[in-house]
Design a protein around this motif. Structure first.
Motif: not given
Length: 194
Positions: A81, A90, A156
């Motif tokens: 990620n 995030c 991701t």
């Protein structure tokens, strides 16, 4: 979440600057038949991004003083990620990724902090937003090979137990979304091929 509006002048400036950054412009006085002498260092090509099915590599030092090596994670699904402390989505997905890592023995998560930030500031941020998975501080201008350039966050990568890219997610993810993708991919791999 509300976002500030850009003025027409600011939006136009962004478009003009963006267009100039994406194309190679011919210097004044140079023609296609008579190229200008090279006086500047060549611009490096943007990093390439792997495609689904490509073998992935990643070996990065983590904040806890260890090394996260993708090759050592064979047999596990790996979630890579990319994030930053200034990125609201995030921050919202960090607890989801932490829960996914903590509750699934077949899944390993690593966070790549893609920003220019002082180590003390990153440590302070992680004290307020703790996670159970390792974090690596990365230079946003030099992403790991195969992970492409950093154009937006979060992003991701889901890597299968054999080290191959299974899927890329642009934007926020949650634990159920990743678990469903893992289960779907595992079922597809279990179906005998004719």
């Amino acid at each position: 979440m509300k976002y500030p509006r850009l003025s027409l002048a600011a939006a136009s400036l962004i478009v003009v600057l963006g267009a100039g950054a994406c194309s190679r412009q011919t210097p004044t006085g140079a023609t296609a038949d008579a190229p200008e002498q090279a006086t500047q260092a060549p611009v490096p090509a943007p990093p390439t991004e792997a495609k689904v099915g490509d073998a992935m590599t990643l070996s990065v030092p983590t904040l806890d003083g260890k090394t996260f090596d993708l090759a050592a994670q064979r047999g596990h699904w790996v979630v890579v990620n990319m994030w930053a402390t200034w990125c609201g989505p995030c921050i919202e997905e960090m607890p989801e990724l932490s829960a996914l890592d903590a509750m699934n023995e077949d899944v390993k998560v690593i966070g790549l902090d893609m920003e220019d930030i002082a180590r003390a500031d990153l440590d302070a941020f992680l004290e307020k937003h703790p996670v159970v998975y390792p974090i690596a501080a990365m230079d946003p201008m030099r992403p790991p090979a195969g992970f492409g350039s950093v154009q937006f966050l979060p992003k991701t990568w889901l890597i299968d137990p054999n080290g191959k890219l299974a899927r890329v997610f642009a934007g926020p993810v949650h634990a159920n979304m990743l678990r469903e993708e893992i289960d779907k991919s595992a079922k597809a791999d279990a179906v005998p091929k004719a």
